[in-house]
Design a protein around this motif. Sequence first.
Motif: not given
Length: 358
Positions: A159-161, A164, A236, A240
Amino acid sequence: LVLPMMRSVFVVVFCSCVLAGASALSDHGALTRRAALQKGVFAGVVVPPLAASALAPATAVLSPTTTQQQQQETRVRSELMSGLAGGAAQRIAKDVVLHPFDTVKTRVQRKDFGGTFLSRRALANPYAGVLAPLVVGVPAGALFFGVKDATAALLGGFNEDLVELVTVAVANGPYWLVRSPAELVKVRAQLDDRSNVSGFQLAKDIYQTQGGLPGLYVGAKESYSYALPTDLVKFYVYRKLKTQFKSRVTTNAILKKAALGSLASAAAQLATTPLDVVRTRTMDLQQQSFGGRDHRAALKASEEALSSPPIPARLRAIAADEGLPALWAGLTPKLLRSVVSGALQFGSYEFTKRVFRT
């Protein structure tokens, strides 16, 4: 009678030898062709489908795993090296251009400053303390982005979040381990009324009068606590925004990323300025910073800073004693700095990585 028999034996023997030789040559030719096919397969040469299918079971076991490992190692190595280069470039650009903004912001955040960010006291000697962050901050910035990009490459597919969060948390550890003493010296130089004081002299004074090496790490906890949420918000929002405007903006890619970086950096600073105020207050030891030479008082203040209350308690104390606006002291110069900082950081970082990869 004998001669016909001898001729018959000779013919039989000769034929047997010819047949044996032909058989041997046939076997040798088959072995040679198989060896050639194996060599061609492992060297990446295209071979006939029938021959390749005969060797497929052996190569299918070894080739995919080895290739994947090599590709991942190459990707991690590339991200590490390009991250180191990009991190160093963005740090140099930020420190050279933005140090005066940082100086004004730091002075305005002092508890007893009592002026505006345009006052003479705030604007005096704007490059005070710039040497320490340049000497230490450049390798620290390279280390941050090198570790961050390499960790992200290792965790690709998750998962990217989450990736990060992990990469920013991991990268900030070694970054502040290296940078904290230089950051303390920089802040002390910015707050020192003596215009001729050197960073080396300040570091020496801190080491000798404020508890040795631990004294150089006053504010390290606060720096990490401020940098972690700031970087999380910044990266983040930047990610986005890149996704949102990927197909809408057709101008130069580096300029676009620089503009998006400005917005992301401003959003992050707006959200986390109270943590920066706490950080500055922790590193602002009045007795030492403004020319005081009371070593006992300086050592006591250093010990209090190292064992200070939790950050939420200090935020509440500042708000109770000075009002909520005090938590956003220095916000104007911080926002001005962040707009330029975001453009420089992401623009130079993305440009350097692109050049380094090519």
